[in-house]
Write a protein that holds these residues in place. Structure first.
Motif, short mmCIF file in Angstrom:
data_model
loop_
_atom_site.label_atom_id
_atom_site.label_comp_id
_atom_site.label_asym_id
_atom_site.label_seq_id
_atom_site.Cartn_x
_atom_site.Cartn_y
_atom_site.Cartn_z
N SER A 29 0.84 -1.21 0.00
CA SER A 29 0.00 0.00 0.00
C SER A 29 0.87 1.26 0.00
O SER A 29 0.46 2.28 -0.55
N SER A 33 0.46 4.03 -2.87
CA SER A 33 0.23 5.46 -2.59
C SER A 33 1.12 6.34 -3.47
O SER A 33 0.87 7.54 -3.60
N GLN A 222 -10.08 7.17 13.51
CA GLN A 222 -10.54 6.17 12.54
C GLN A 222 -12.05 6.07 12.48
O GLN A 222 -12.59 5.08 11.98
N VAL A 241 -11.44 8.57 7.20
CA VAL A 241 -11.62 7.16 6.83
C VAL A 241 -12.81 7.03 5.87
O VAL A 241 -12.77 6.23 4.93
N ILE A 244 -11.49 7.94 2.56
CA ILE A 244 -10.69 6.84 2.00
C ILE A 244 -11.62 5.77 1.41
O ILE A 244 -11.41 5.29 0.30
N TYR A 245 -12.65 5.44 2.17
CA TYR A 245 -13.62 4.44 1.71
C TYR A 245 -14.25 4.88 0.39
O TYR A 245 -14.36 4.10 -0.56
N ALA A 258 -6.41 6.70 -2.45
CA ALA A 258 -6.92 6.32 -1.12
C ALA A 258 -5.78 5.87 -0.22
O ALA A 258 -5.77 6.18 0.98
N SER A 259 -4.79 5.15 -0.79
CA SER A 259 -3.65 4.70 0.02
C SER A 259 -2.86 5.90 0.54
O SER A 259 -2.42 5.90 1.70
N ALA A 262 -4.62 7.30 3.36
CA ALA A 262 -4.47 6.43 4.53
C ALA A 262 -3.12 6.67 5.21
O ALA A 262 -3.03 6.69 6.44
N TYR A 263 -2.07 6.88 4.41
CA TYR A 263 -0.76 7.11 5.02
C TYR A 263 -0.64 8.50 5.64
O TYR A 263 0.06 8.66 6.64
N LEU A 265 -3.15 9.85 7.12
CA LEU A 265 -3.86 9.62 8.38
C LEU A 265 -2.95 8.92 9.38
O LEU A 265 -2.90 9.26 10.57
N PHE A 266 -2.22 7.93 8.88
CA PHE A 266 -1.27 7.18 9.74
C PHE A 266 -0.25 8.14 10.36
O PHE A 266 0.04 8.07 11.56
#
Lengths: 288, 413
Positions: A29, A33, A222, A241, A244-245, A258-259, A262-263, A265-266
């Motif tokens: 992922s 990204s 999340q 999230v 992302i969905y 989306a990846s 997500a990163y 967000l991480f």
């Protein structure tokens, strides 16, 4: 077989699981990204273009803002209420177990079920709208969930109601671990309740408080199911999230984009989760 | 040792028996999961299997509308998609554009004349699915409220915007808890379906029609007609609207609180199964500059391009679309609009006034453009309508913003 190889052999099922279901997806992922990958199309490497695009994407920025409002709005309220409940339910009294179980019950209930119940409570003419009218407030015309000004706060209220019991239990465990002698000694010396709370309870609860803040931060960043069930991201309630969905699984299957979200967000969760640790470490140094 | 060899030989022999008379197993993914409909589908599949002398077996997998699209997409991407899949008409272009669906124009041949809704299944001059169950929207009217609103005088013509607005206004004045019109809140995938009939009924469009002078399509969603249509829609919303989710609006209608709602054939089913204590009528959607045009959507049966059994899959699709099979299925599911033109002559569709209205409306329907960009175009239109109703309330500006977004999406292609 040497001890080393035997250990590795015994660990191998777990190591394989870790590699297959954790490390590989994480690595893959990260790579995605950095590509323009959409389902059914071959990925092309585009460097950090997705990340730069996200920082200009008003939908993403809106979702980021909503997520921060959610996190900053729910965590302090949840923590304070959970601690207050734990302090109230710490001492024995008739029906204490019933209260403990009652406050914990929402946490055990399916979030989808809770969200559906609250959707009805928040509806126009629903219980909360009626209650608000009786108390002299004007509820939103079409219901709490159909108004930009109230929808996110309504969901936040539900989240606090749902999670408070779980954190209360953790606080209770922390409170039980504080030696009674400390309170007895303080009481003998004439310390008030507030003084005992400030000087004994809070400092000794610090590790528990830190744990609660970190896990609640991760959980709150999340947030998804409540949004998906109650508003589908409408009325200014889309969170990261949910974004992302939407990007990965509904609009055009943009897994690369989306990846990257997500990163980001991480990264945000990682940085924000560090704050309680840093704050407590500084306090510990000042104590020493 | 000898007995062991015999056992192995027997095992191999038994193991090879099924492969000698191998029957084809078709994987069929579908969305009809209601307890009153699914058994009917099972029984129809049993009939199909019997007609094929047991050589084809159909394995049905249920999907939900909440996550069915992503499940199908991921299954296709992994190369393990079903042989036959029921698709929402909005999804066809995305799957066709990425070569996941079998083109069937040549396979269908001259069969198209007996069915309707083919334009939903056509992408870039090629058919990628067979229309199965179609759906439109008509106006459901609380006749008792209408009669109370017009006890002596004749109601104005509801087929025009002006007449329709006047009727809703008059019903709205009947009481504090009575609303003239059911107006949708910002519900994803729903709000735009409510606005588009008003857009089309006012001669508005989403994209331009290609012409020799302008072969490339562009967005016209902020045209004068579109602005007028959204203004009209907002007036209904503001002045006589009961604003709620589609489900909430329909509940309020069934409780006698709302005079007119725009809904689909699931409402006919609901009214028939749980009749409300008042008379319900149906009428065509109204029009402004042109006669009313309603929304056309539907469910299509598509074949996976990677299926190993395309002939059998097509056979199954043909079976499900056979007039007698469609009638049986529609009766069970209380569906008003089968794709088969022969099926729709059955007394089930003809004898019920509400179903007649629904099929009459099918003479004047249209659908959103079949393009892989549709999900984003839909989002842009929905956002404009939401903002006009609940946010900035600046109709022309929001539609212009939607037009710019749509144009940029089309330009990227």
């Amino acid at each position: 077989m040497t001890q080393r190889w035997r250990s590795l052999a015994l660990l191998s099922p777990w190591l394989l699981t870790l590699a297959l279901f954790w490390l590989f997806p994480i690595g893959w992922s990260i790579y995605l990204s950095l590509t323009d990958y959409q389902l059914f199309r071959d990925p092309s490497f585009i460097g950090i273009a997705n990340y730069l695009a996200l920082l200009r994407d008003s939908d993403f920025l809106g979702a980021l803002e909503n997520t921060f409002v959610f996190v900053l709005g729910t965590i302090p309220v949840t923590t304070v209420i959970a601690l207050a409940l734990a302090l109230l339910l710490q001492h024995p009294f008739r029906g204490r177990t019933l209260f403990r179980a009652g406050f914990f019950l929402p946490w055990l209930t399916s979030i989808v079920v809770v969200a559906l119940i609250f959707t009805n409570l928040f509806a126009r003419g629903g219980y909360l709208a009626t209650l608000a009218s009786l108390l002299g407030f004007t509820p939103p015309e079409y219901g709490f969930l159909f108004d930009d000004r109230t929808a996110l706060f309504a969901i936040m209220g539900m989240d606090v109601w749902m999670s408070v019991g779980y954190y209360m239990l953790i606080f209770l465990a922390g409170l039980e671990a504080i030696p009674r002698e400390l309170y007895d000694a303080a009481t003998v010396q004439g310390a008030s309740w507030w003084r005992r709370f400030r000087s004994i309870t809070l400092p000794l609860l610090r590790p528990v408080l830190g744990y609660i803040l970190v896990i609640n931060t991760i959980k709150s960043f999340q947030v998804f199911t409540e949004i998906f069930v109650m508003t589908k991201g409408k009325f200014d309630t889309a969170t990261i999230v949910f974004f992302i969905y939407e990007q990965a699984l509904t609009t055009d299957f943009s897994f690369g984009y989306a990846s990257a979200a997500a990163y980001l967000l991480f990264l945000i969760i990682g940085l924000v989760s560090l704050l309680p640790f840093l704050a407590f470490a500084r306090q510990r140094r000042s104590l020493w | 040792m000898k007995s062991m060899l015999v056992s192995i030989a027997l095992f191999i022999a038994v193991g090879t028996v099924p492969s000698l008379s191998a029957k084809t197993t078709l994987e069929f993914w579908q969305f009809w999961t209601d307890s009153d409909i699914r058994p009917v589908l099972d029984s129809l599949v049993t009939v199909f299997e019997a007609e094929q002398n047991g050589e084809i077996e159909v394995n049905i997998t249920d999907l939900t509308w909440a996550d069915g699209q992503s499940k199908i997409a991921i299954a296709f991407a992994s190369g393990r998609g079903p042989d036959v899949v029921e698709l929402g008409s909005d999804w066809l272009a995305q799957f066709a554009d990425t070569d996941q669906l079998l083109p069937i124009s040549e396979l269908v041949g001259a069969d198209t004349s007996g069915w309707r809704g083919w334009s939903l299944a056509r992408y870039q001059d090629e058919l990628y699915a067979w229309p199965w169950i179609l759906g439109s929207r008509v106006m459901f009217v609380n006749v008792n409220l209408l009669q109370q609103a017009y006890p002596d005088a004749e109601a104005p013509n509801p087929a025009t915007f002006a007449g329709f607005q006047e009727i809703t206004r008059k019903i709205h004045t009947l009481g504090d808890e009575i609303y003239g019109w059911g107006s949708n809140t910002a519900e994803k995938h729903r709000l735009y379906k409510k606005f588009l009939p008003f857009l089309w009924g006012n001669a508005g469009r989403i994209l331009s029609e290609p012409s020799p002078y302008a072969p490339r399509r562009y967005s016209v969603v902020s045209s004068e007609m579109a602005i007028e249509a959204l203004d009209f829609y907002r007036q209904l919303h503001d002045s006589v609207g009961y604003v709620d989710t589609q489900r909430g609006i329909e509940d309020a209608f069934m409780a006698g609180q709302v005079g007119i709602v725009l809904s689909g054939d699931w409402m006919i089913k609901r009214i028939n199964l749980n009749p409300p204590p008042f008379l319900v009528g149906t009428m065509f959607v109204p029009g402004g500059r042109v006669p009313g045009i309603s929304f056309l959507g539907g469910e299509l049966l598509a074949i996976n391009r990677k299926s190993r059994y395309t002939d059998e899959a097509l056979e199954f699709v043909r079976f499900l679309n056979r007039p007698d099979v469609q009638v049986a299925f529609c009766k069970a599911a209380f569906i008003s609009v089968p794709s088969s033109l022969a099926a729709v002559t059955d007394s089930f569709f003809v004898s019920q006034p509400m179903m007649r209205t629904m099929n009459g409306q099918m003479q004047r329907v249209t659908h959103p453009p079949v393009t892989p960009d549709w999900p984003k175009i839909e989002a842009a239109i929905e956002r404009a309508v939401e903002e006009a109703l609940f946010g900035s309330r600046f109709i022309a500006g929001e539609l212009r913003q939607a037009q710019r977004t749509i144009d940029s999406l089309i330009a990227d292609d």
